[in-house]
Design a protein around this motif. Structure first.
Motif, PDB file in Angstrom:
ATOM      1  N   ARG A 107      32.594 -14.095  10.617  1.00 40.45           N
ATOM      2  CA  ARG A 107      32.800 -15.378  11.286  1.00 40.45           C
ATOM      3  C   ARG A 107      32.393 -15.331  12.764  1.00 40.45           C
ATOM      4  NH1 ARG A 107      31.623 -17.394   7.374  1.00 40.45           N
ATOM      5  NH2 ARG A 107      33.047 -18.052   5.763  1.00 40.45           N
ATOM      6  N   ALA A 108      32.374 -14.144  13.358  1.00 40.65           N
ATOM      7  CA  ALA A 108      31.967 -14.009  14.758  1.00 40.65           C
ATOM      8  C   ALA A 108      30.445 -13.998  14.906  1.00 40.65           C
ATOM      9  CB  ALA A 108      32.558 -12.732  15.347  1.00 40.65           C
ATOM     10  N   ASP A 109      29.730 -13.881  13.797  1.00 40.25           N
ATOM     11  CA  ASP A 109      28.268 -13.808  13.801  1.00 40.25           C
ATOM     12  C   ASP A 109      27.705 -15.181  13.431  1.00 40.25           C
ATOM     13  OD1 ASP A 109      25.552 -13.438  13.180  1.00 40.25           O
ATOM     14  OD2 ASP A 109      25.899 -11.390  12.478  1.00 40.25           O
ATOM     15  N   SER A 110      27.161 -15.891  14.415  1.00 42.82           N
ATOM     16  CA  SER A 110      26.683 -17.257  14.161  1.00 42.82           C
ATOM     17  C   SER A 110      25.550 -17.289  13.138  1.00 42.82           C
ATOM     18  CB  SER A 110      26.229 -17.912  15.472  1.00 42.82           C
ATOM     19  OG  SER A 110      25.180 -17.161  16.053  1.00 42.82           O
ATOM     20  N   GLY A 111      24.826 -16.186  12.991  1.00 37.02           N
ATOM     21  CA  GLY A 111      23.755 -16.119  12.005  1.00 37.02           C
ATOM     22  C   GLY A 111      24.265 -16.107  10.578  1.00 37.02           C
ATOM     23  N   LEU A 112      25.565 -15.863  10.407  1.00 39.08           N
ATOM     24  CA  LEU A 112      26.168 -15.818   9.073  1.00 39.08           C
ATOM     25  C   LEU A 112      27.103 -16.997   8.835  1.00 39.08           C
ATOM     26  CD1 LEU A 112      26.995 -11.990   8.943  1.00 39.08           C
ATOM     27  CD2 LEU A 112      25.025 -13.155   7.930  1.00 39.08           C
ATOM     28  N   ALA A 113      26.975 -18.033   9.632  1.00 41.18           N
ATOM     29  CA  ALA A 113      27.898 -19.164   9.566  1.00 41.18           C
ATOM     30  C   ALA A 113      27.913 -19.839   8.199  1.00 41.18           C
ATOM     31  CB  ALA A 113      27.545 -20.188  10.650  1.00 41.18           C
ATOM     32  N   ASP A 114      26.807 -19.775   7.464  1.00 36.55           N
ATOM     33  CA  ASP A 114      26.735 -20.450   6.165  1.00 36.55           C
ATOM     34  C   ASP A 114      27.208 -19.591   5.004  1.00 36.55           C
ATOM     35  OD1 ASP A 114      24.546 -18.748   6.541  1.00 36.55           O
ATOM     36  OD2 ASP A 114      23.252 -19.929   5.233  1.00 36.55           O
ATOM     37  N   VAL A 115      27.605 -18.348   5.272  1.00 36.50           N
ATOM     38  CA  VAL A 115      28.095 -17.460   4.217  1.00 36.50           C
ATOM     39  C   VAL A 115      29.539 -17.827   3.883  1.00 36.50           C
ATOM     40  CG1 VAL A 115      28.647 -15.054   3.620  1.00 36.50           C
ATOM     41  CG2 VAL A 115      26.554 -15.576   4.913  1.00 36.50           C
ATOM     42  N   LYS A 116      29.797 -18.135   2.620  1.00 37.52           N
ATOM     43  CA  LYS A 116      31.159 -18.446   2.167  1.00 37.52           C
ATOM     44  C   LYS A 116      31.894 -17.141   1.866  1.00 37.52           C
ATOM     45  CE  LYS A 116      30.553 -22.969   1.778  1.00 37.52           C
ATOM     46  NZ  LYS A 116      31.077 -23.836   2.802  1.00 37.52           N
TER      47      LYS A 116
ATOM     48  N   HIS B 187      22.351 -11.495   3.271  1.00 36.32           N
ATOM     49  CA  HIS B 187      22.697 -12.882   3.598  1.00 36.32           C
ATOM     50  C   HIS B 187      23.063 -13.655   2.312  1.00 36.32           C
ATOM     51  CE1 HIS B 187      22.734 -15.871   6.915  1.00 36.32           C
ATOM     52  NE2 HIS B 187      22.938 -16.641   5.876  1.00 36.32           N
ATOM     53  N   PRO B 188      24.164 -13.220   1.661  1.00 38.05           N
ATOM     54  CA  PRO B 188      24.561 -13.873   0.404  1.00 38.05           C
ATOM     55  C   PRO B 188      25.107 -15.276   0.654  1.00 38.05           C
ATOM     56  CG  PRO B 188      26.268 -12.364   1.116  1.00 38.05           C
ATOM     57  CD  PRO B 188      25.120 -12.201   2.082  1.00 38.05           C
ATOM     58  N   ASP B 189      25.114 -16.079  -0.402  1.00 45.23           N
ATOM     59  CA  ASP B 189      25.728 -17.402  -0.319  1.00 45.23           C
ATOM     60  C   ASP B 189      27.244 -17.269  -0.310  1.00 45.23           C
ATOM     61  OD1 ASP B 189      23.252 -18.971  -0.526  1.00 45.23           O
ATOM     62  OD2 ASP B 189      23.155 -18.073  -2.516  1.00 45.23           O
ATOM     63  N   LEU B 190      27.736 -16.216  -0.991  1.00 43.51           N
ATOM     64  CA  LEU B 190      29.179 -16.011  -1.155  1.00 43.51           C
ATOM     65  C   LEU B 190      29.494 -14.530  -1.131  1.00 43.51           C
ATOM     66  CD1 LEU B 190      32.061 -17.088  -1.952  1.00 43.51           C
ATOM     67  CD2 LEU B 190      31.333 -16.852  -4.331  1.00 43.51           C
ATOM     68  N   VAL B 191      30.589 -14.173  -0.450  1.00 38.20           N
ATOM     69  CA  VAL B 191      31.114 -12.810  -0.480  1.00 38.20           C
ATOM     70  C   VAL B 191      32.470 -12.862  -1.165  1.00 38.20           C
ATOM     71  CG1 VAL B 191      31.866 -10.813   0.886  1.00 38.20           C
ATOM     72  CG2 VAL B 191      29.929 -12.202   1.664  1.00 38.20           C
ATOM     73  N   LEU B 192      32.601 -12.109  -2.263  1.00 38.64           N
ATOM     74  CA  LEU B 192      33.904 -11.917  -2.908  1.00 38.64           C
ATOM     75  C   LEU B 192      34.498 -10.689  -2.239  1.00 38.64           C
ATOM     76  CD1 LEU B 192      32.994 -12.498  -6.666  1.00 38.64           C
ATOM     77  CD2 LEU B 192      34.016 -14.097  -5.051  1.00 38.64           C
TER      78      LEU B 192
END
Length: 131
Positions: free
Chosen positions: A74-83, A51-56
């Motif tokens: 983006r289809a996973d609501s649990g990852l909505a805050d991942v940039k 659950h990173p803050d950012l994925v390069l």
């Protein structure tokens, strides 16, 4: 999301070692916790676990493309805050539009200057969940 002194966590999804080394250097210098996966396969599982803050995220990956990974995150609501910052050697306007349409937060063309990447990483991480 680096509240309480927690370091930002960044996941690098990049198959080219020379680029990954440069990204690793930059993330270390910026003081981020980071990890790398070199193929698209397994990237989603790693993103869910870390659950990173950012994925390069590289667009052109073996097995699963960066576009597919972006779409699945983006289809996973649990990852909505991942940039997600997508990186591609084919930095055309069409590639950029496709990445942004799939939910990427930013797009950078390779080769990039480290300063340009650093500025984009900080723009995304310092936004504090806006976007």
């Amino acid at each position: 999301m680096a509240d309480g002194g927690r370091k930002h966590r960044v996941l690098i999804v990049e198959d080219e070692d020379n680029i990954a080394i440069a990204l690793d250097y930059l993330m270390s210098r910026e003081g981020f916790d980071h990890d790398r996966i070199a193929t698209g396969a397994g990237a989603i599982d790693r993103i869910r676990a870390m659950h990173p803050d950012l994925v390069l995220l590289d667009v052109m990956l073996p097995e699963v493309s960066g576009y597919e990974i972006c779409q699945e995150v983006r289809a996973d609501s649990g990852l909505a805050d991942v940039k997600i910052l997508m990186m591609t050697a084919r930095g055309s306007a069409m590639e950029r539009r496709k990445g942004l349409a799939l939910g990427a937060d930013g797009f950078i063309a390779k080769p990039f200057e480290l300063k340009e990447l650093r500025d984009e990483v900080h723009r995304l991480l310092d936004a504090g969940g806006q976007g």
